[in-house]
Every structure is written in structure tokens, then in C-alpha cells.
Design a protein around this motif. Structure first.
Motif, PDB file in Angstrom:
ATOM      1  N   ALA A  12     -58.489 -57.586 -32.009  1.00 50.02           N
ATOM      2  CA  ALA A  12     -57.045 -57.356 -31.926  1.00 50.02           C
ATOM      3  C   ALA A  12     -56.646 -56.126 -32.739  1.00 50.02           C
ATOM      4  O   ALA A  12     -55.824 -55.317 -32.311  1.00 50.02           O
ATOM      5  N   ARG A  13     -57.226 -55.982 -33.916  1.00 54.90           N
ATOM      6  CA  ARG A  13     -56.912 -54.841 -34.780  1.00 54.90           C
ATOM      7  C   ARG A  13     -57.299 -53.527 -34.106  1.00 54.90           C
ATOM      8  O   ARG A  13     -56.553 -52.552 -34.148  1.00 54.90           O
ATOM      9  N   GLU A  14     -58.457 -53.503 -33.463  1.00 51.48           N
ATOM     10  CA  GLU A  14     -58.915 -52.289 -32.787  1.00 51.48           C
ATOM     11  C   GLU A  14     -57.968 -51.876 -31.666  1.00 51.48           C
ATOM     12  O   GLU A  14     -57.759 -50.688 -31.431  1.00 51.48           O
ATOM     13  N   PHE A  15     -57.397 -52.848 -30.962  1.00 57.19           N
ATOM     14  CA  PHE A  15     -56.467 -52.553 -29.868  1.00 57.19           C
ATOM     15  C   PHE A  15     -55.314 -51.690 -30.373  1.00 57.19           C
ATOM     16  O   PHE A  15     -54.874 -50.769 -29.708  1.00 57.19           O
ATOM     17  N   TYR A  16     -54.823 -51.990 -31.557  1.00 55.45           N
ATOM     18  CA  TYR A  16     -53.701 -51.227 -32.113  1.00 55.45           C
ATOM     19  C   TYR A  16     -54.171 -50.024 -32.919  1.00 55.45           C
ATOM     20  O   TYR A  16     -53.527 -48.985 -32.930  1.00 55.45           O
ATOM     21  N   ARG A  17     -55.301 -50.131 -33.596  1.00 60.12           N
ATOM     22  CA  ARG A  17     -55.794 -49.015 -34.402  1.00 60.12           C
ATOM     23  C   ARG A  17     -56.116 -47.813 -33.527  1.00 60.12           C
ATOM     24  O   ARG A  17     -55.852 -46.669 -33.908  1.00 60.12           O
ATOM     25  N   LEU A  18     -56.673 -48.039 -32.367  1.00 63.54           N
ATOM     26  CA  LEU A  18     -57.046 -46.951 -31.467  1.00 63.54           C
ATOM     27  C   LEU A  18     -55.864 -46.414 -30.670  1.00 63.54           C
ATOM     28  O   LEU A  18     -55.997 -45.409 -29.976  1.00 63.54           O
ATOM     29  N   ALA A  19     -54.740 -47.072 -30.757  1.00 67.24           N
ATOM     30  CA  ALA A  19     -53.560 -46.664 -29.998  1.00 67.24           C
ATOM     31  C   ALA A  19     -52.951 -45.397 -30.579  1.00 67.24           C
ATOM     32  O   ALA A  19     -53.082 -45.105 -31.765  1.00 67.24           O
ATOM     33  N   THR A  20     -52.267 -44.688 -29.720  1.00 64.85           N
ATOM     34  CA  THR A  20     -51.517 -43.523 -30.167  1.00 64.85           C
ATOM     35  C   THR A  20     -50.040 -43.793 -29.935  1.00 64.85           C
ATOM     36  O   THR A  20     -49.663 -44.658 -29.140  1.00 64.85           O
ATOM     37  N   GLY A  21     -49.218 -43.075 -30.637  1.00 63.84           N
ATOM     38  CA  GLY A  21     -47.783 -43.195 -30.443  1.00 63.84           C
ATOM     39  C   GLY A  21     -47.216 -44.527 -30.882  1.00 63.84           C
ATOM     40  O   GLY A  21     -47.760 -45.203 -31.755  1.00 63.84           O
ATOM     41  N   TYR A  26     -46.638 -51.983 -33.081  1.00 63.01           N
ATOM     42  CA  TYR A  26     -46.474 -53.362 -32.618  1.00 63.01           C
ATOM     43  C   TYR A  26     -47.577 -54.282 -33.104  1.00 63.01           C
ATOM     44  O   TYR A  26     -47.459 -55.493 -33.041  1.00 63.01           O
ATOM     45  N   GLY A  27     -48.649 -53.722 -33.582  1.00 67.05           N
ATOM     46  CA  GLY A  27     -49.755 -54.529 -34.069  1.00 67.05           C
ATOM     47  C   GLY A  27     -49.422 -55.341 -35.304  1.00 67.05           C
ATOM     48  O   GLY A  27     -50.014 -56.391 -35.535  1.00 67.05           O
ATOM     49  N   TYR A  28     -48.473 -54.871 -36.096  1.00 64.92           N
ATOM     50  CA  TYR A  28     -48.165 -55.563 -37.350  1.00 64.92           C
ATOM     51  C   TYR A  28     -47.815 -57.032 -37.124  1.00 64.92           C
ATOM     52  O   TYR A  28     -48.361 -57.913 -37.780  1.00 64.92           O
ATOM     53  N   ALA A  29     -46.941 -57.314 -36.177  1.00 60.18           N
ATOM     54  CA  ALA A  29     -46.516 -58.694 -35.931  1.00 60.18           C
ATOM     55  C   ALA A  29     -47.682 -59.546 -35.449  1.00 60.18           C
ATOM     56  O   ALA A  29     -47.914 -60.651 -35.955  1.00 60.18           O
ATOM     57  N   GLU A  30     -48.422 -59.044 -34.479  1.00 65.42           N
ATOM     58  CA  GLU A  30     -49.534 -59.828 -33.941  1.00 65.42           C
ATOM     59  C   GLU A  30     -50.625 -60.039 -34.989  1.00 65.42           C
ATOM     60  O   GLU A  30     -51.158 -61.140 -35.138  1.00 65.42           O
ATOM     61  N   LEU A  31     -50.962 -58.996 -35.722  1.00 61.94           N
ATOM     62  CA  LEU A  31     -52.023 -59.120 -36.723  1.00 61.94           C
ATOM     63  C   LEU A  31     -51.591 -60.014 -37.886  1.00 61.94           C
ATOM     64  O   LEU A  31     -52.413 -60.743 -38.440  1.00 61.94           O
ATOM     65  N   SER A  32     -50.323 -59.993 -38.237  1.00 63.69           N
ATOM     66  CA  SER A  32     -49.826 -60.905 -39.272  1.00 63.69           C
ATOM     67  C   SER A  32     -49.970 -62.348 -38.812  1.00 63.69           C
ATOM     68  O   SER A  32     -50.396 -63.215 -39.576  1.00 63.69           O
ATOM     69  N   PHE A  33     -49.629 -62.608 -37.564  1.00 64.01           N
ATOM     70  CA  PHE A  33     -49.760 -63.963 -37.032  1.00 64.01           C
ATOM     71  C   PHE A  33     -51.232 -64.376 -36.959  1.00 64.01           C
ATOM     72  O   PHE A  33     -51.590 -65.507 -37.280  1.00 64.01           O
TER      73      PHE A  33
END
Length: 131
Positions: A12-21, A26-33
């Protein structure tokens, strides 16, 4: 990742870490959960003592599978989305906005592959006896 709770988090972290823009924020909420889910132990394999929750694991697995498939499709992989929830993720990846993010999460979480009545378990007590 099915029996690797920490690996699920890393995926899950990689999905947002590799994202641009804007998608990245949006990863903060999902990764916190997910961090909360890991701390509760609900994503642990059923072979663990105590075991994780089959329901939580199924919902999380569907979420990870859908967004991974959408990421591959958005990156140029051939094929069509396997489910409407994957289409929502593709839409979010292309245009990261709050409504699209919520739609993708809700669609993925609404139909897990398996279900169980054991949704949660009591909090783990500290050595002091407080829970």
C-alpha cells in the motif's frame, strides 16, 4: 502478501510513494488506517496466535488487489479492469480527487472475497493490565 501483514502495508505504501502529483497525499489516510489495523492484529494470518480476522484480511486484500491492478493498467499493461472497483481506481489514478478516492475505497471494500462474523477482537492489554 496474503500471510504477510507487514508486506501488505509496504504494498500500500509503495502505491502512494511511487505516485506523482496530488495522488501521493491521499496515502496518509489509508496508511494511517492500515497502521491501526496492523497494531490491532486484524491483518495477521489465520495461523498466527492470536489469528487475524478473515473479514478484515479479505477487505484489505481486495483493496490491495484492485489498486495494484489499476496501477498496472494505468502504467500501460494490456487488458481491461476485472471489476468496477478497479475502474474506480483507474479513474482515481488518472484524476486524483477526494470523490474518486472515496469511491475506489468504498467499491473495493463493499464486496470482500470472504466474510466472517469475527470482525474485530478485544484490544491487547499492556503488562500493567490496562487495555
Amino acid at each position: 502478501m496474503r500471510d504477510d501483514a507487514a508486506g501488505r502495508y509496504e504494498l500500500a505504501r509503495e502505491f502512494y510513494r511511487l505516485a506523482t502529483g496530488p495522488r501521493r497525499r491521499y496515502g496518509y489516510a489509508e496508511l494511517s488506517f492500515m497502521h491501526w489495523s496492523l497494531a490491532r492484529g486484524v491483518l495477521e494470518p489465520e495461523s498466527s496466535d492470536p489469528p487475524g480476522s478473515p473479514w478484515w484480511r479479505a477487505v484489505n486484500e481486495r483493496l490491495l488487489r484492485d489498486k495494484t491492478e489499476a496501477h498496472l493498467l494505468s502504467a500501460g499493461a494490456t487488458g481491461t479492469p476485472s471489476a468496477r472497483s478497479v475502474e474506480y481506481w483507474v479513474d482515481f489514478i488518472r484524476t486524483p480527487e477526494p470523490g474518486r478516492w472515496y469511491r475506489a475505497h468504498n467499491a473495493s471494500a463493499s464486496s470482500p472475497a470472504t466474510c466472517s462474523t469475527r470482525i474485530w477482537r478485544p484490544p491487547r492489554c499492556r503488562s500493567s493490565g490496562s487495555c
